[in-house]
Design a protein around this motif. Structure first.
Motif, PDB file in Angstrom:
ATOM      1  N   ASN A 105       0.632  -1.152   0.062  1.00 19.99           N
ATOM      2  CA  ASN A 105      -0.201  -0.057   0.079  1.00 19.99           C
ATOM      3  C   ASN A 105       0.824   1.364   0.005  1.00 19.99           C
ATOM      4  OD1 ASN A 105      -2.661  -1.313  -0.103  1.00 19.99           O
ATOM      5  ND2 ASN A 105      -2.662  -1.409   1.997  1.00 19.99           N
TER       6      ASN A 105
ATOM      7  N   TYR B  83      -2.677   2.014 -12.656  1.00 20.84           N
ATOM      8  CA  TYR B  83      -1.921   1.950 -11.531  1.00 20.84           C
ATOM      9  C   TYR B  83      -2.417   2.876 -10.270  1.00 20.84           C
ATOM     10  CZ  TYR B  83       1.103  -1.265 -13.981  1.00 20.84           C
ATOM     11  OH  TYR B  83       1.465  -2.243 -14.716  1.00 20.84           O
TER      12      TYR B  83
ATOM     13  N   TYR C  63      -6.893   2.405  -6.952  1.00 21.43           N
ATOM     14  CA  TYR C  63      -6.861   1.243  -5.919  1.00 21.43           C
ATOM     15  C   TYR C  63      -7.628   0.171  -6.312  1.00 21.43           C
ATOM     16  CZ  TYR C  63      -7.094  -0.902  -1.306  1.00 21.43           C
ATOM     17  OH  TYR C  63      -7.007  -1.687  -0.446  1.00 21.43           O
TER      18      TYR C  63
ATOM     19  N   ASN D 124      -4.016  -3.520  -9.331  1.00 19.09           N
ATOM     20  CA  ASN D 124      -3.745  -3.325  -8.016  1.00 19.09           C
ATOM     21  C   ASN D 124      -4.393  -4.388  -7.366  1.00 19.09           C
ATOM     22  OD1 ASN D 124      -2.429  -0.859  -8.192  1.00 19.09           O
ATOM     23  ND2 ASN D 124      -3.813   0.336  -8.364  1.00 19.09           N
TER      24      ASN D 124
ATOM     25  N   GLY E 176      -2.057  -7.098  -7.306  1.00 17.82           N
ATOM     26  CA  GLY E 176      -0.799  -6.902  -6.368  1.00 17.82           C
ATOM     27  C   GLY E 176      -1.097  -7.277  -4.951  1.00 17.82           C
ATOM     28  N   ARG E 177      -2.593  -6.989  -4.685  1.00 20.72           N
ATOM     29  CA  ARG E 177      -2.857  -7.261  -3.488  1.00 20.72           C
ATOM     30  C   ARG E 177      -3.077  -8.889  -3.171  1.00 20.72           C
ATOM     31  NH1 ARG E 177      -5.714  -2.677  -4.010  1.00 20.72           N
ATOM     32  NH2 ARG E 177      -7.650  -3.582  -4.828  1.00 20.72           N
TER      33      ARG E 177
END
Length: 387
Positions: A37, A181, A184, A189, A192-193
């Motif tokens: 984050n 990007y 959120y 993204n 990515g989490r």
């Protein structure tokens, strides 16, 4: 009243204990999520891009036991006007210029140094393309026009069901995927989490259900397409990508330091952007590609594959930047001019006729602003013309 207060106190204590237990049990996942984050924050981005192993699971890419590929230093040259300002504006962290196999310029910025293993971001896609070409030459994959589900059956029923290998190599799968990007909740993204929390990228790819066009008709940059290429490689060989890349490309390069891949929770390499090497080691890969895939008489990557994969074969719009098989071709490119490119300012730029390779890393939080990519290519061309 006292009984009720005691009862409420027990509940509060029980909840606090539960939170503490979960916090300890999921400590690493929570720490990784917090790191993700703040990964691109202004105060942390330069440090983070040299320490991605603090935020993600990783697997080593050993350099092997062979001698280091020496990169000799050649004579200096007059740097083009505006280079210093460009370095500052683009938050460049390293710049290495090679010509004829010699380093003509090398410098590090913003507190980074030659031993930093910097994140590749999408430069990693071009490494995977090179590996794919080796495997094609070995015959483990029959045709680029095979459906991806022939090798990755877990994608049956997903948006990738009708896509071919060529489609995903060209970023023309037609799969709907939000690559913003700065949002959120975008797909990139969310992905990515998934990585940070130890999820599985294969499941994420298989969960995509929507398409915006028929595969092969339209080019749209969809990073998850590259993960699908990795799934095809794993399905065709029965081996993981990290082992294959290390064996067939990394160890023959004679790197100066071990590298590493970011991985998901199943240990699957983050092939679309997770490589970490020093700038000089990125340059060693670049020099191999510049030399048509050969080093010291050994053909590591098939030259024919490199010619095919760096040709702008994807269905991009006329007058816009071109794309091959995970390689970029600048607008107005001459023959032998192409790039590997990653977000926030990571580049390998090639001018084969001049024997020139330019490797840069960066932390450019303004990389998405209009005209920035064109400015970068313009500077690379200025540097090449100055040699």
């Amino acid at each position: 009243m006292k009984t009720m207060l005691k009862w409420l106190l027990r509940i509060v204590l029980a909840l606090a204990l539960a939170v503490l237990v979960v916090g300890i049990w999921k400590r690493e996942e929570i720490q990784r999520l917090m790191a993700v984050n703040s990964l691109f924050s202004e105060e942390n981005i330069v440090h983070n891009f040299s320490h991605m192993d603090e935020a993600f699971l990783t697997v080593s890419l050993p350099r092997g036991s062979g001698p280091t590929w020496e990169l000799p230093y050649g004579p200096g040259f007059d740097l083009p006007q505006g280079l210093d300002q460009w370095i500052e504006d683009r938050a460049v962290t390293s710049l290495l210029v090679m010509q004829g196999g010699e380093i003509r310029f090398e410098e590090y910025y913003l507190g980074t140094g030659p031993d930093d293993r910097r994140i590749s971001w999408s430069v990693a896609k071009s490494y995977l393309s090179a590996l794919f070409g080796i495997l094609m030459a070995e015959g483990v994959i029959s045709s680029l026009d095979d459906p991806v589900v022939n090798y990755a059956p877990e994608l049956t029923g997903s948006a990738y069901e009708t896509a071919t290998i060529r489609n995903v190599l060209n970023m023309a799968s037609g799969v709907t995927f939000d690559e913003d990007y700065l949002d959120y909740n975008s797909d990139i993204n969310q992905m990515g989490r998934v990585l940070a929390l130890g999820g599985e990228m294969d499941d994420f790819a298989a969960s995509l259900q929507d398409s915006f066009t028929t595969p092969g008709e339209t080019w749209q940059y969809v990073s998850i397409d590259t993960h699908v290429i990795g799934m095809v490689i794993r399905g065709a060989t029965g081996r993981n990508v990290a082992e294959l890349l290390s064996e067939k490309i990394i160890q023959p390069l004679g790197l100066e330091r071990d590298g590493y891949y970011i991985t998901d929770g199943a240990g699957v390499a983050f092939v679309l952007g997770g490589l970490n090497f020093t700038t000089r080691d990125f340059a060693r890969f670049g020099q191999l590609i510049l030399q048509d895939g050969a080093r010291d008489g050994d053909q590591v990557v098939p030259a024919e594959w490199l010619r095919e994969s760096t040709w702008p074969s994807a269905p991009t719009k006329t007058g816009k930047i071109g794309y091959g098989y995970q390689w970029w071709v600048p607008v107005g490119a001459h023959e032998g001019e192409f790039m590997a490119r990653g977000i926030y300012g990571q580049y390998l730029y090639f001018d084969q006729p001049r024997g020139i390779l330019i490797a840069t890393t960066g932390a450019d939080r303004k990389f998405r602003e209009p005209g920035v990519s064109d400015q970068n290519v313009e500077m690379f061309r200025k540097i090449a013309q100055s040699l």
